[in-house]
Design an enzyme around this catalytic site. Sequence first.
Site, mmCIF file in Angstrom:
data_model
loop_
_atom_site.group_PDB
_atom_site.id
_atom_site.type_symbol
_atom_site.label_atom_id
_atom_site.label_comp_id
_atom_site.label_asym_id
_atom_site.label_seq_id
_atom_site.Cartn_x
_atom_site.Cartn_y
_atom_site.Cartn_z
ATOM 1 N N ARG A 40 95.785 -53.605 -8.602
ATOM 2 C CA ARG A 40 94.447 -54.268 -8.357
ATOM 3 C C ARG A 40 94.588 -55.683 -8.620
ATOM 4 O O ARG A 40 95.782 -56.303 -9.016
ATOM 5 C CB ARG A 40 93.528 -53.657 -9.284
ATOM 6 C CG ARG A 40 93.176 -52.085 -9.074
ATOM 7 C CD ARG A 40 92.051 -51.556 -10.027
ATOM 8 N NE ARG A 40 90.739 -52.368 -9.960
ATOM 9 C CZ ARG A 40 90.054 -53.015 -10.763
ATOM 10 N NH1 ARG A 40 90.828 -53.337 -11.867
ATOM 11 N NH2 ARG A 40 89.003 -53.399 -10.472
ATOM 12 N N LYS A 102 99.999 -48.586 -21.269
ATOM 13 C CA LYS A 102 99.668 -48.372 -20.193
ATOM 14 C C LYS A 102 100.602 -47.272 -19.530
ATOM 15 O O LYS A 102 101.819 -47.592 -19.476
ATOM 16 C CB LYS A 102 99.559 -49.491 -19.477
ATOM 17 C CG LYS A 102 99.196 -49.236 -17.886
ATOM 18 C CD LYS A 102 98.517 -50.494 -17.166
ATOM 19 C CE LYS A 102 98.337 -50.102 -15.619
ATOM 20 N NZ LYS A 102 97.390 -51.253 -14.958
ATOM 21 N N ARG A 234 89.455 -56.481 -20.682
ATOM 22 C CA ARG A 234 90.362 -56.984 -21.791
ATOM 23 C C ARG A 234 89.911 -56.454 -23.207
ATOM 24 O O ARG A 234 88.690 -56.868 -23.499
ATOM 25 C CB ARG A 234 90.526 -58.504 -21.922
ATOM 26 C CG ARG A 234 92.276 -58.769 -22.081
ATOM 27 C CD ARG A 234 92.430 -60.133 -21.866
ATOM 28 N NE ARG A 234 91.837 -60.939 -23.135
ATOM 29 C CZ ARG A 234 91.565 -62.234 -22.964
ATOM 30 N NH1 ARG A 234 91.971 -62.852 -22.032
ATOM 31 N NH2 ARG A 234 91.132 -62.881 -23.905
#
Length: 240
Positions: A40, A102, A234
Amino acid sequence: MERRHLAECGSTNTEALAHLRDGGGPLIVSADRQTAGRGRLGRAWRSDDASLTFSVARPMPAELDLSGLSLAVGCTVADVLDPAGERVRLKWPNDLFLDGAKLGGILIETVPLPSQQRGVVIGIGLNLQPLPPDADRSAFASGHAALRSLDPTATAATVLDCLAPALRALLADFETLGFGPWQLAFSRRDLAAGRRVRVGGQVGVARGVSTQGELLLDTDDGIALVSTGEVSLRLENVSP
Ligand code: BTN
């Protein structure tokens, strides 16, 4: 749904978009390696045989509201990988996290088609193997988690075999029901819930998502709705 596997391509999303543009039907295309993988916000996405890299393509009605689709996809992937709901979390709008790092990401792209249709491509990249000990970890700002920590026997093929039918069913359901039915499922895996976040220049406390998948951001000026466009979220270190 047709399945296609490539040893190498630029991007499975590019392959899938071209397939739909050429009049093709539902397709899952996977690859061992991408040479020009996209993430993205215009970021590059590294993928090699240490990852699972694939795209699901399907023509859908052009008027269908796709907001929330990346969240519904995230819920579906998370439920397949971690049915107990203990380790995989979702970071709005498109990241999968495992044990706080992640695990992978989702990139949805579309192409206009004739007859009031729109081609929808859902690209998914998941880390399969952990980074080697000498890897440069600074390139992984959100950390790096791997599917093998969930299932040491996982291979790209076995994981894709489990994900494919679930994603096919999700797309059929989403076409008739929209995001609403996944709102609760998302809240159970919402990594940011109750935490102070920065998103699209705004700071506030994440309070879940709307029935359209918009982030509910509790700011000093009240609740702001942030749509799942080209913004990233964030997590701030300071607790609310
Ligand atoms: C992100 O976290 O920014 C989303 C990453 C999405 C990567 C996948 S890998 C398969 C598909 N092909 C691409 O070029 N990108 C997506």
